[in-house]
Scaffold this active site. Structure first.
Site, PDB file in Angstrom:
ATOM      1  N   LYS A 170      -0.985  15.882  -5.125  1.00  0.00           N
ATOM      2  CA  LYS A 170      -1.684  16.637  -4.079  1.00  0.00           C
ATOM      3  C   LYS A 170      -3.129  16.152  -3.924  1.00  0.00           C
ATOM      4  CE  LYS A 170      -3.727  20.452  -6.539  1.00  0.00           C
ATOM      5  NZ  LYS A 170      -4.414  21.678  -6.353  1.00  0.00           N
TER       6      LYS A 170
ATOM      7  N   LYS B  23      -5.533  20.411 -16.481  1.00  0.00           N
ATOM      8  CA  LYS B  23      -6.985  20.224 -16.536  1.00  0.00           C
ATOM      9  C   LYS B  23      -7.458  19.981 -17.960  1.00  0.00           C
ATOM     10  CE  LYS B  23      -8.320  22.906 -12.455  1.00  0.00           C
ATOM     11  NZ  LYS B  23      -8.843  24.205 -12.020  1.00  0.00           N
TER      12      LYS B  23
ATOM     13  N   LYS C 151      -9.911  17.773  -5.170  1.00  0.00           N
ATOM     14  CA  LYS C 151     -11.352  17.481  -5.261  1.00  0.00           C
ATOM     15  C   LYS C 151     -11.650  16.617  -6.466  1.00  0.00           C
ATOM     16  CE  LYS C 151     -12.865  21.804  -3.224  1.00  0.00           C
ATOM     17  NZ  LYS C 151     -13.163  23.184  -3.536  1.00  0.00           N
TER      18      LYS C 151
END
Ligand code: AMP
Ligand code: TRP
Length: 322
Positions: free
Chosen positions: A190, A109, A193
């Site tokens: 994967k 991230k 969102k």
């Protein structure tokens, strides 16, 4: 068995959240189960105050619509129970900087963000606080959270060694099939969102047309044989896993019934649409009565605080806070 799990209110749940997490919560719920909408965790990413408030309410409604029953288990919002933020600080003084920088989710991230919030680094400590506050024995989450859970166990053991037996060391538990739902366009990644493209991610409240379109356009391969094989056919195996999760049979059995990708996709779209439709209907009804939802959230927070307060107090005392 005391179980605890959490989910961030950062947008509508997608199929990965539903099959990898929510569905197993529904199956495992009992009076000892705690499910938490982790709004404090969502502050680690850019989100407007209005969006955070609305999404917190919507996710609570979505979880109930998916089958979480607030009369059976405890469903609550993280920030409504002050001990999570308080315990977070105590545990930040138990966890080390080095182990936090080693977290894969942090590295991933933070490499995608310019202004990195400090909370992004300490995020797994707040997760450890969530879990340890409830003397949790088992944490049902997707594979991607396994490293955070290992850190939680490490923190619990270190605390117990340093300050005396206080926390239960929790176990990881993963759902039988579709623990990891992959992006429909890029099956090596994967479903997520934040990262998946609109076609790669299927939200549980997508319209029937969108569900059909996304499944039809899902990336597979060109050899044309329907076979469950993650090595050479990740796109198709992902679709078989999704099918199997909804129909409750092994993915290889589903594969045996089909000769053509197109037929599998058509039936899968119908299965997904008919499984999700009643959930969408319940969701709409719940959001039509926000006062009732607020009442349910207040009751959940009260039940959660009654359990977490004594655990917080004993941890604070053990560390020398009076
Ligand atoms: P998040 O959306 O990151 O807050 O995740 C909420 C829950 O859904 C966690 O238990 C995750 O492990 C799970 N989850 C998220 N994405 C996936 C995925 N693609 N496949 C399986 N589980 C997932
Ligand atoms: N970190 C989890 C995620 O991003 C959400 C989460 C927060 C959680 N606290 C938790 C999951 C406690 C399980 C237990 O998916």
């Amino acid at each position: 068995m005391r179980i605890f799990s959490g989910i961030q209110p950062s947008g509508a749940p997608h199929l990965g959240n539903y099959l990898g997490a929510i569905q197993s919560w529904v199956q495992s719920q009992n009076s000892e189960a705690f499910f938490c909408v982790v709004d404090l965790h969502s502050l680690t990413q850019e989100i407007s105050p209005d969006d955070l408030r609305r999404q917190t309410l919507e996710l609570t409604a979505a979880l109930i619509a998916c089958g979480i029953d607030p009369d059976v288990c405890t469903l609550f919002v993280q920030s409504h129970v002050p001990y999570h933020a308080q315990m977070n600080w105590l545990l930040e003084c138990v966890a080390s900087y080095g182990e936090l920088t080693r977290m894969v989710a942090f590295k991933d991230k933070s490499s995608r963000q310019e202004a990195q919030r400090a909370g992004l680094l300490t995020y797994p400590v707040l997760m450890a606080a969530d879990i340890l506050l409830y003397k949790t024995e088992s944490v049902p989450v997707g594979d991607d959270q396994k490293q955070h859970l290992e850190l939680t166990r490490e923190i619990a053991e270190r605390f117990n060694n340093r300050y005396g037996q206080t926390f239960v060391v929790p176990e990881f538990s993963k759902p039988a099939v579709a623990a990891r739902v992959m992006d429909l366009q890029e099956p090596s990644r994967k479903m997520s969102k934040s990262v998946s493209s609109p076609l790669g991610k299927l939200d549980i409240f997508d319209s029937a047309e969108d569900i059909e379109k996304k499944i039809k356009k899902a990336v597979t391969d060109t050899d044309g044989e329907v076979r469950y094989d993650w090595e050479t056919k990740p796109g198709l195996s992902n679709l078989l896993d999704i099918f199997a999760s909804f129909s409750g049979e092994p993915p290889s059995h589903v594969a045996e019934r089909y000769e053509r990708y197109g037929d599998l996709k058509t039936d899968l779209a119908q299965l997904v649409i008919s499984s999700l439709e009643p959930i969408a209907q319940r969701y709409k009804a719940l959001l039509g009565d926000p006062a009732e939802l607020e009442k349910l959230m207040a009751r959940g927070a009260e039940k959660a605080a009654a359990v977490s307060r004594p655990v917080y107090e004993s941890a604070a005392r053990a560390m020398g806070l009076s």
